[in-house]
Design an enzyme around this catalytic site. Sequence first.
Site, short mmCIF file in Angstrom:
data_model
loop_
_atom_site.label_atom_id
_atom_site.label_comp_id
_atom_site.label_asym_id
_atom_site.label_seq_id
_atom_site.Cartn_x
_atom_site.Cartn_y
_atom_site.Cartn_z
N LYS A 1 137.57 -47.36 99.95
CA LYS A 1 138.25 -47.10 98.68
C LYS A 1 139.51 -46.25 98.91
O LYS A 1 139.64 -45.60 99.96
CB LYS A 1 137.30 -46.39 97.71
N TYR B 1 162.05 -20.38 99.54
CA TYR B 1 161.98 -20.15 98.09
C TYR B 1 161.04 -18.99 97.79
O TYR B 1 159.99 -18.85 98.42
CB TYR B 1 161.43 -21.39 97.40
C1 LIG Z 1 133.07 -42.38 98.06
C2 LIG Z 1 131.66 -42.81 98.01
C3 LIG Z 1 130.90 -42.91 99.18
C4 LIG Z 1 131.38 -42.38 100.51
O1 LIG Z 1 131.33 -40.97 100.47
P1 LIG Z 1 131.67 -40.08 101.77
O2 LIG Z 1 131.35 -38.70 101.36
O3 LIG Z 1 133.12 -40.27 102.02
O4 LIG Z 1 130.83 -40.61 102.87
C5 LIG Z 1 129.63 -43.45 99.08
N1 LIG Z 1 129.14 -43.85 97.89
C6 LIG Z 1 129.83 -43.76 96.75
C7 LIG Z 1 129.22 -44.21 95.46
C8 LIG Z 1 131.11 -43.22 96.77
O5 LIG Z 1 131.79 -43.10 95.61
#
Ligand SMILES: *Cc1c(COP(=O)(O)O)cnc(C)c1O
Length: 363
Positions: free
Chosen positions: A34, A256
Site C-alpha cells: 500500500k 531561519y
Molecule cells: C498496513 C497494514 C499491514 C502491514 O503493517 P506493518 O506494520 O507495516 O507490517 C497489515 N495489515 C493491515 C490491515 C494493514 O493496514
Amino acid sequence: MKTVQAQIDLSALRHNVNLIRQKLPESKVYSVLKADAYGHGSVRCAKALNDTVYGFAVARIEEAIELRDAGITKPILMLGGFFREDDLNLIERYALEFTVHSQWQIDALRTYSSDNCFTVWLQVNVGMQRLGFNGDELDSAAAGLASCASVRKPVGIISHLSCADDDSLKDYNELQLAEWKRMTDGWNGPKCLSNSAACAYFPEKSTEFVRPGITQYGISPTLGKTGKDMGLRPVMKLSSEIIAIRDLKPGDVVGYGASWVCEKPTRLAIVAVGYADGYPRAVPSGTPVEINGRLAKTAGHVCMDMMFVDLGAGAVDKIGDRVYLWGTDSVSVECVAESVNTIPYELVCHLSDRVEFVYTDDR
Ligand SMILES: *Cc1c(COP(=O)(O)O)cnc(C)c1O
C-alpha cells in the site's frame, strides 16, 4: 539527474522478505505494498517479489489496478475492502480480493450478479475498533456471506492487531490474541492475522496467511529498535549533495529563526534537500547525516529546499559530495523518525516527486 535520490535496493527487499518467510515457513505471504510500497515504488517492488510471495496487499482500489496494469497476475488483496458498491465491477474486471467488514458490503454482494466468484475475507474486530465485525456479529455476517452466490467458499477470516509492536502493551495484545482465537477456532476457511510486528514477535501465533509491511523495507516496527537489529537490510537510502560550503566563526548564527549559533570555528555545508523533498523540518539540530563515510550533524532549521550540516573545522568535503540522510549503516530512518516524534513509516511514505528513484538489483 535530480538532486535528491532515493536508492532502492531490491535485493535487500528480497533478503528481508526471505528472512520473514524463513521464520514462518508454514505461512503464505501477502506482501503489503500500500501507499506505493511505503514510498518505495509498488510496481518495482511487486516485480522484484513476484516469485517470492503468495500475493500482494494494498489499501485502495487504484493501487491494485496499478499493479494489474503493470502485469502483476498474483492475488491482490484490498485490505480495507471496497468503499462503494460500484467498485465491484472493477474488482471483478481486475480479479481482486477484498475484505468485508460492514453489513452494507454483504448486502451489495448479495445483489451483485456475476459469472465469477469473488475471493473475500471476512474482517473481524479483535480490539482495534477500526474495521470488522464484533464477536457477537460474527455468526450473522458469516451466514450472510455464505448466502452470497458471488462469493467463493470457504470464506477467509482476517483481523488486525493494534499493538503487537509494543511490549509495554503486552496485556492488551494478549487480550486481542485471545479474542482472535475465540472468534476463529473452528473456522473452516483460511486465516490471516499477522502484520510485521506479529510475524516478528509472535511467530507461533502466525496464521496460514500473513501480511508483513514495514519489515520488508528493512525497517523495525518497534520504536527504539532498528531493522538492522532484526537482521534486516534497509531498502531505501536517501541522499542529496553539498551545493555550497562556508567557514563560520564563533557567534555566526545559522538559518531561519536564528536557532543555531556557532560556538567555535567550523565549516558549514549547505545541502540541497529540504522539507519539500520529504526530509522533516522538525529534526532538531544535531541529527546525524553521513558524509564521506563519517557522521556529521545538522545545524539550524531545515529549509524548504536546503539544510545545513556542521562539517567540523578543517573538513575537506567538497561541493558535489553526497550526503546520506537515512538508510546507511550508521544513519537509520528509525533514528530520524524518533527525533521528530514519529514512526519511520511516515517518513518513507512522504517523499515528494522532486525525489529521483534509482533502483538496483544484483539478481
Ligand atoms: C498496513 C497494514 C499491514 C502491514 O503493517 P506493518 O506494520 O507495516 O507490517 C497489515 N495489515 C493491515 C490491515 C494493514 O493496514
